[in-house]
Design an enzyme around this catalytic site. Structure first.
Site, PDB file in Angstrom:
ATOM      1  CD  GLU A   1     -25.306   2.327 -38.413  1.00 57.53           C
ATOM      2  OE1 GLU A   1     -25.425   1.505 -37.241  1.00 57.53           O
ATOM      3  OE2 GLU A   1     -24.720   3.205 -38.108  1.00 57.53           O
TER       4      GLU A   1
ATOM      5  CG  ASP B   1     -24.189   7.765 -34.423  1.00 58.83           C
ATOM      6  OD1 ASP B   1     -24.758   7.687 -33.341  1.00 58.83           O
ATOM      7  OD2 ASP B   1     -23.401   7.108 -35.081  1.00 58.83           O
TER       8      ASP B   1
ATOM      9  CD  GLU C   1     -19.841   5.135 -31.585  1.00 53.92           C
ATOM     10  OE1 GLU C   1     -21.115   5.097 -31.046  1.00 53.92           O
ATOM     11  OE2 GLU C   1     -19.683   4.974 -32.782  1.00 53.92           O
TER      12      GLU C   1
HETATM   13  O1  GCW Z   1     -23.161   5.460 -34.106  1.00 52.21           O
HETATM   14  C1  GCW Z   1     -23.404   4.108 -34.290  1.00 52.21           C
HETATM   15  C2  GCW Z   1     -22.502   3.306 -33.766  1.00 52.21           C
HETATM   16  C3  GCW Z   1     -22.820   1.832 -33.946  1.00 52.21           C
HETATM   17  C4  GCW Z   1     -24.234   1.744 -33.165  1.00 52.21           C
HETATM   18  C5  GCW Z   1     -25.183   2.762 -33.902  1.00 52.21           C
HETATM   19  C6  GCW Z   1     -26.410   2.521 -33.302  1.00 52.21           C
HETATM   20  C7  GCW Z   1     -25.171  -0.183 -32.244  1.00 52.21           C
HETATM   21  O2  GCW Z   1     -21.118   3.398 -34.360  1.00 52.21           O
HETATM   22  O3  GCW Z   1     -21.754   0.995 -33.237  1.00 52.21           O
HETATM   23  O4  GCW Z   1     -24.721   0.485 -33.181  1.00 52.21           O
HETATM   24  O5  GCW Z   1     -24.760   4.065 -33.818  1.00 52.21           O
HETATM   25  O6  GCW Z   1     -26.548   3.669 -32.680  1.00 52.21           O
HETATM   26  O7  GCW Z   1     -27.394   1.506 -33.750  1.00 52.21           O
END
Ligand code: GCW
Length: 750
Positions: free
Chosen positions: A339, A413, A441
């Protein structure tokens, strides 16, 4: 398993706390004892009053509310005076916890002795700090550094309740256990408890930014006030440490994995050192998320290439500097090449090259690297669910001995339900660390009552079949499956500066459950919930029963009203608040919903069988056969692994389309039942907490309905099928749901 509210009606109401504290009838010995304790009653009443009036959730499960008078009297009689050393900070912490806990629950402060006392007593100590414990040394041998023993012993005509361990921190953990027994009304007769943690590193990962914002945090700003640190050590830091220690959590990663290099600057290291000083007596080590490009940003180097000698030297120097300030620093957590974060692949190097460089810098000091496997790239073709496995499985055995690979529980995730991550069991020569998300989340933020114990339990009990039946994820994580001594488990924290710590009263249970399962991954989520309710609300069975019943089905309910039958990643874009099954376009396909559900006129679901992305092929053959076979795949994972027509027959005989719509409705109805159950508890729960939970349940109900309506409207636009009988049409057209905007929804990445 639902305990209807009606069953509670005939149970007498508990008496108000002040009356409950006064002993009514006392037996002989108790009368003697009660005189001894009486001098301290006033003091304790004041302390208790302080706890009792503030029912705002701040006290967490360490609330230690007064017990029924007869129960309190009996415990006082059984425990006697307290003999506890007070030479070290951890010893003092153990004494303070006992004093605070027992005064609160029993109505009087116990009499404390540092040593030598002749009567019946509660004895705390290690072989070095107490002669009674010194005689038990043999029994302590196999406990390890953090384990403890709770035992009733008859020694020379005295009855001793002993909390014994090989280290002060073991004693502190034992004290918390003993307090829990009293708090939940357990009998101390024949007490004989041996405990030691099954997992070595039990860590909270804070996704806290230096500006106080918490990524995916729904409990207010960061707990860490970096501006006033290191000079001002907010007492709240101590309470945070107490809460963690009460569960055995022994590590805290202070900053977000989307890391700012500044955390490693001298100024911030001073602040980190101050927090480490506060946490140390409670057995908690601090860790930092390390930004891989820090040598460039802080050190002015032209590269962060992990094979470049100057870069390696920079990290060695940095580690030395950290350990000068924080001698027990835990190590680094790293999100690299994921990311948008920098990483070794920016220089054509592997994840192992990156992790090993940091591991080499930390090794002389005993630190570890927790290297995250949460990596995926939209440039890589194919199914995102398969990417982490593809990147890491070939690196098995390539990591230094002080590296743990931190793997999220599932391959996408932290979705409401995922199959276990295929890396578990697939890297026998590498210690794999579990990463759970405690902050919700994808499960309704802090307003939805969703107890995550069953989610954690489901994952930990999943059988990877890596070495035949019984190769559970828990055994991968605790190191027993492949013989690793280095083990770990992390939870992405849900705490913030809000008064309830976790954004709601019930989200405290998720912090609690994570900690208890980190200590022993085989514990039952239901047992943990029972303890939590008894400690947080009341040990009254008329309270514990219905609340535990609410909690235990709540995660399945969220799955049902958000992403039933194996659907996943259907939330709104960016902030992830609310439904967005229509999400399409944008910078990357794997950040959309349509990438995951693949619904069209003919059917729905992601084909991950051999005829599709073959993600099933990443599991051990026995698991791959089950997941890949339409007739055997658990229906809860059906659409995760299979693309099926809308008229696919479910095991019930009904069509998939009907079952899907019914699941949505079932989730909403569960929330309605939770509301009724909670309403029926009005007289048994203090008004401030009852009111807030009731209000949050209303929010949850509205949002569950919204998820259901929006999702049904969207999927109906795909299937073109009528709703099954009895299922109401969504009140608005699809365009209405698609048009909703929430510009300031909390917790979005920044
Ligand atoms: O799911 C995603 C989240 C991000 C997070 C990422 C991760 C810290 O939306 O906010 O970043 O996972 O776990 O690195």
């Amino acid at each position: 398993m639902w305990v209807p509210g009606g069953m509670m009606e005939h149970v007498a109401l508990p008496r108000p706390p002040m009356r409950r504290m006064l002993p009514l009838t006392l037996r002989r010995g108790e009368r003697r004892l009660s005189r001894r304790w009486a001098g301290r009653v006033l003091l304790a009443l004041l302390a208790v009053a302080g706890v009792a009036h503030a029912e705002d959730g701040y006290a967490l499960w360490l609330r230690h509310a007064p017990l029924e008078a007869s129960v309190a009297t009996s415990y006082r009689g059984q425990l006697g005076d307290v003999v506890a050393p007070d030479a070290t900070a951890t010893q003092r912490a153990a004494r303070e916890e006992l004093q605070r806990g027992l005064s609160g629950m029993l109505g009087v402060a116990p009499r404390l002795h540092s040593n030598a006392f002749d009567g019946d007593a509660l004895v705390l100590g290690t072989p070095d700090s107490n002669p009674v414990v010194a005689e038990m040394e043999g029994a302590l041998a196999s406990l390890g550094g953090e384990g403890y023993l709770l035992q009733r012993r008859h020694v020379g005509g005295r009855v001793l309740t002993v909390v014994a361990a090989r280290s002060d921190i073991g004693v502190l953990y034992g004290v918390f256990h003993l307090l829990r027994l009293v708090q939940t009304g357990a009998s101390l007769d024949g007490l004989d408890v041996r405990e030691s943690p099954r997992v070595q590193h039990r860590v909270l990962d804070h996704w806290d930014n230096l500006d106080g914002y918490v990524e995916r945090g729904y409990a207010g700003a960061s707990l860490w006030d970096w501006h006033t640190l290191p000079d001002w050590k907010d007492p709240r830091y101590t309470d945070y440490a107490r809460a963690n220690a009460s569960l055995g959590i022994n590590g805290s990663v202070l900053n977000n994995v989307n890391a700012d290099a500044l955390s490693l600057s001298p100024m911030y290291l001073e602040k980190t050192a101050a927090l480490a000083d506060v946490f140390r007596p409670y057995g908690i080590r601090v860790y930092l998320s390390a930004r891989f490009s820090a040598p460039m940003e802080l050190g002015g180097l032209a590269t962060a290439d992990p094979l470049e000698p100057a870069v390696r030297q920079w990290w060695r120097d940095k580690a030395d500097a950290i350990y000068r300030r924080v001698p027990d620093f835990g190590g680094f957590l790293v999100k690299a090449n994921s990311e948008g974060q920098p990483g070794p692949q920016d220089y054509g190097r592997s994840h192992a090259d990156g992790a090993n460089m940091l591991a080499d810098a930390l090794a002389p000091h005993g630190g570890i690297v927790m290297w995250r496997a949460f990596v995926y790239s939209h440039e890589a073709p194919g199914d995102r669910a398969t990417q982490a496995y593809r990147e890491f499985v070939g690196l098995d055995g390539a990591f230094r001995p002080n590296v743990l690979l931190q793997v999220k529980n599932g391959p996408i995730d932290f979705q409401p339900r995922e199959p276990f991550h295929p890396l578990f069991g697939a890297m026998p020569r590498t210690p794999l660390m579990m990463e759970f998300q405690i902050t919700k989340e994808y499960l309704g933020f802090a307003t939805h009552l969703v107890y995550l114990g069953p989610l954690y339990e489901e994952v930990l009990r999943a059988d990877t079949r890596a070495r035949g039946p019984g190769s559970t994820v828990a055994r991968v994580v605790d190191g027993t499956l492949h013989g690793h001594a280095l083990t770990g488990i992390a939870g992405v924290a849900n705490v913030g500066a809000g008064r309830t710590w976790s954004g709601s009263h019930f989200d405290q249970a998720n912090w609690y459950a994570f900690g208890r399962l980190a200590w022993n991954p085989d514990q039952s989520a239901a047992d943990i919930a029972r303890d939590w309710v008894a400690m947080t609300f009341s040990p009254d069975p008329a309270v514990v029963g219905p609340i535990v019943a609410m909690m235990m089905g709540s995660r399945q309910a969220a799955v049902d009203y958000m992403t039933p039958l194996g659907l996943h990643h259907l939330m709104a874009r960016g902030h992830h608040y609310g439904p967005g099954p229509w999400v399409d376009g944008g910078p990357r396909a794997d950040w959309t919903s349509i990438y995951y559900h693949r619904a069209d006129r003919d059917g729905i679901g992601f084909d991950r069988t051999a005829s599709g992305s073959n993600a099933v092929g990443q599991y051990a053959p026995a698991v791959a056969r089950e997941f890949g076979d339409l007739s055997r795949v658990p229906e809860d994972l059906l659409l995760w692994f299979h693309h099926v027509p809308w008229d696919h027959r479910m095991r019930s005989g009904d069509t998939l389309w009907n079952a899907l719509v019914q699941r949505y409705g079932r989730g909403v109805r569960y929330v309605e039942r939770m509301q009724r159950s909670w309403d029926a508890l009005e007289d048994r729960i203090d008004a401030p907490r009852h009111r807030q939970v009731a209000a949050f349940l209303r929010i949850q109900h509205d949002e569950a309905q919204w998820w259901r309506d929006a999702s049904v409207a969207y999927f109906q636009s795909m299937s073109g099928l009528p709703l099954p009988a009895g299922e109401a049409a969504p009140p608005h057209p699809l365009a209405y749901y698609e048009g909703l905007r929430f510009p300031y929804a909390p917790g979005d990445g920044r």
